[in-house]
Design an enzyme around this catalytic site. Sequence first.
Site, short mmCIF file in Angstrom:
data_model
loop_
_atom_site.label_atom_id
_atom_site.label_comp_id
_atom_site.label_asym_id
_atom_site.label_seq_id
_atom_site.Cartn_x
_atom_site.Cartn_y
_atom_site.Cartn_z
CG PHE B 116 -2.34 -0.04 0.97
CD1 PHE B 116 -2.93 -1.20 0.53
CD2 PHE B 116 -3.15 1.09 1.15
CE1 PHE B 116 -4.29 -1.25 0.26
CE2 PHE B 116 -4.50 1.05 0.88
CZ PHE B 116 -5.07 -0.13 0.43
CD GLN B 236 -5.52 10.54 2.62
OE1 GLN B 236 -6.26 9.67 3.07
NE2 GLN B 236 -4.22 10.53 2.80
CG HIS B 238 -8.27 7.60 -2.27
ND1 HIS B 238 -7.85 7.05 -3.45
CD2 HIS B 238 -8.13 6.63 -1.33
CE1 HIS B 238 -7.48 5.79 -3.23
NE2 HIS B 238 -7.64 5.51 -1.95
CG LEU B 248 -12.15 4.21 -2.03
CD1 LEU B 248 -11.07 5.27 -2.01
CD2 LEU B 248 -12.39 3.68 -0.63
CD GLU B 251 -2.74 3.98 -1.08
OE1 GLU B 251 -3.52 4.92 -0.79
OE2 GLU B 251 -1.70 3.76 -0.48
NE ARG B 282 -4.82 6.53 0.50
CZ ARG B 282 -5.77 5.94 1.19
NH1 ARG B 282 -6.53 6.64 2.01
NH2 ARG B 282 -5.97 4.65 1.07
CG HIS B 349 -10.56 9.10 0.98
ND1 HIS B 349 -11.62 8.27 0.72
CD2 HIS B 349 -9.64 8.34 1.62
CE1 HIS B 349 -11.35 7.05 1.18
NE2 HIS B 349 -10.17 7.07 1.75
NE ARG B 391 -6.89 8.03 6.42
CZ ARG B 391 -7.09 7.05 5.54
NH1 ARG B 391 -6.44 5.92 5.62
NH2 ARG B 391 -7.97 7.22 4.56
#
Lengths: 253, 583
Positions: B116, B236, B238, B248, B251, B282, B349, B391
């Site tokens: 990730f 954030q 995404h 979404l 990832e 991100r 996100h 994050r």
Amino acid sequence: MTQTHAQSAAPVAAPVQMVNLNVKILRFNPETDKKAHWDTYQVQAQPSDRVVDVLNDIKWYKEPSLTFRRSCQHGICGSDAMLINGRNRLACKTLVRDVAKDGGTITVEPIRGLKVERDLLVDMEPFFDSYKAIMPYFINESPAPAGERYQSELDAERMEHSSNCILCACCTTSCPIFWVNGAYLGPAAIVQAHRFIFDSRDEATHQRLNIMNQNTGVWRCRTAYNCTEACPRDIPITTLIEEVKRAIMFQQS
Amino acid sequence: MHHRYDVLVVGAGGAGLMAALYAAKGNVSVACISKLYPTRSHTGAAQGGIGAALGNVAEDHWEWHMFDTVKGGDYLTDQDAAEVFAKDIIDAVYELEHMGLPFSRTPEGKIAQRKFGGHTRDFGKAAVERSCYAKDRTGHMILQTLYQQNVKSGTTFYNEYHVTDLLIENGRCRGVVAYDLASGELHTFHAKAVILAAGGYGKVFKITSNALTLTGDLMSIYYRKGLPLEDMEFYQFHPTGLAKLGILVTEGIRGEGGILRNSNGERFMERYAPTIKDLAPRDIVSRSIVTEIREGRGVGLDKDAVHIDLTHLPREVIEGKLAEITDLARTYLGQDPVKDLVAIQPTAHYAMGGIPTDLNGLCLSDGMGGSVEGLYAAGEQACVSLHGANRLGTNSLGDLIVFGRRAGTYAAQYARQVEYAELPENPERESQEMFEALRRSKGSDNAATIRKELQESMMNNVGIFRNGPDMERQVGIIQELKARYKNVGVSDPSRRYNSELIEAMELGFMLDCAEAMTSSALNRTESRGAHDREDFRERDDANWLKHTMAYKDLNNDGNVVIGYKDVALKGFTRAFEPKPRVY
């Protein structure tokens, strides 16, 4: 350069094709209505819009009292199950182009077999009561190891379909047996039971099979396949129900 | 109607459900209030995984996870929180497995793990497999599993109850007021301890992965009391939302080998993050995508998206480990990841900021160590400063579990030690006044129109790239929208399921969140993590290695006042010095 500038510098998009729709909705407000009635709204939409977008548009700009549940709007929360053109579907996973052409009509009604509280919103409590009746939780009273309990990829795969359920109630409320006999636990609860019966780590298989073997359980199923057709997540529900029936007959999992 | 519970949890997503389970273990009475049915909470939309250094696939250590979290947060992460987190999450993931969570498995039968963004081995040397997953519906499985466990333990749920007020007097929380959507009645819940876990506020943006219900209600209610919201400027985006829709796309799609490509077919992340390329964090990937689009290498009708390419991966991987997003791409875009490139664009996100808490979830009332007795928070709603300025993927699910657990434990411990504090004389008064004002107003302005203007202007002015003039303009826009909000009309007089009234109320909450966010962002004159200012390009540790605390000045027209809080630059056993952040 700001984002706004970047956007205005982009090439001009081709005009979006819009279609005209009649959206016929079964309305009912117990504070003012004796019985349900149809209201029709004329809207414009893109063929790629979701039906939930169309309903939001009506609610926000035409008829604020229109009441229905929705949240995630992409088929994972299960809130917006409704009857669209006579079939149980999630409004957020149904595209306009799949249910109506330009000038056509989309009919929307609440899912059947649960009490209508208002418009498209139904009482979900009986549905969740059935869910709770099958002991929908993992049971293994043996001391847990420090790490994970090992499980083979094959055994994990046994739960692929049943664990995919989002409890939207499309299956149960499309089942003719459930309409006639509300005591029947229904397809969704059986799928949940399957989830644990076929979990190689779970120790309560026999207790759950006994619940499934009662007269509110799995034998009520007449294999009409409505549930499988209604499932917005393509769970082969009828097959899973058959697997539970076989497990009871052979008391094996 | 009045109810009484030792511990009351607001919100029934991952953090709320975990908190409720742990509070119940503390032998106190527990109830959970949710504006949805619990299984419909937004935790269910999380896809890719939950990061923990189990080392099931490749060598891994909690220290590496802690380092990645701190560096990923651009050193604004509190390192004590990161250390607690990176250690606790290992055991917490095993606990989820013991609760029956159906994780995907390795060939030996262990919990499977994949790569990730931003997760590395050896303090940044190369990507590592740390994300534990259940196909690409990990959040769905966490939500279901935790709800199942609450059914097992007999937690009392109040479903479709909308919290409208927190009862705080003399620095102590005494309960909440909630509106029952079914009856239109207000209920007072008297409690010794309250845990807030009601999620984020992504609906202030036009393109977002967030559900319609994520309107920041409890953050706003907290803020309206003159209590601070921390680090609201860090929001954030995404990198991969489905084009136009913002839905979404995990990832995990890049963790499994998916590649981002521009209109020339170029793998552009090689230019921005040469070491870990498409698996950069991100904020970096989102900015890289927008840069490609701005420089004319976008795809689609409006050239405002880029492609994610999976076509080189085996069909079994795409339809197996990535089944959920394959279905989403086919349903909504008519694009089949097995053979087509899928159009994506960044989508709003996750709120890194929120209600400030200490490591036990206790809510903070200022930046100097003050707190609100009996009030706890966890999950996206809260800011324990784990995520800092950005994050890492998978750390939100981890945050829910680790800090939900701690909030539940400590709230129960507190509740066992104290008596009920007295309720205010008329606890429902402020909620009643709020509803009366909404019902009474016959203004012509429509809540949906105001909301749309808010969402579009926030997207344009406080989005991925920011600058002073745009944000100053946005402060003005929000003021104007707030003025118009006072005249918003609610036409439906019904008591039962009056969703028009509820949506109008939610808009008021969203306006507060947007205000705190924009003012915090305008105030921070540097670029750090997700907060990227075109007029202040560099990270400025000398002046800005500190948390923002945004307050509403109740004595001065509700103007926003900014304060600060120190960053914890050391953990309990490890500390990582701020360094330039390169990948």
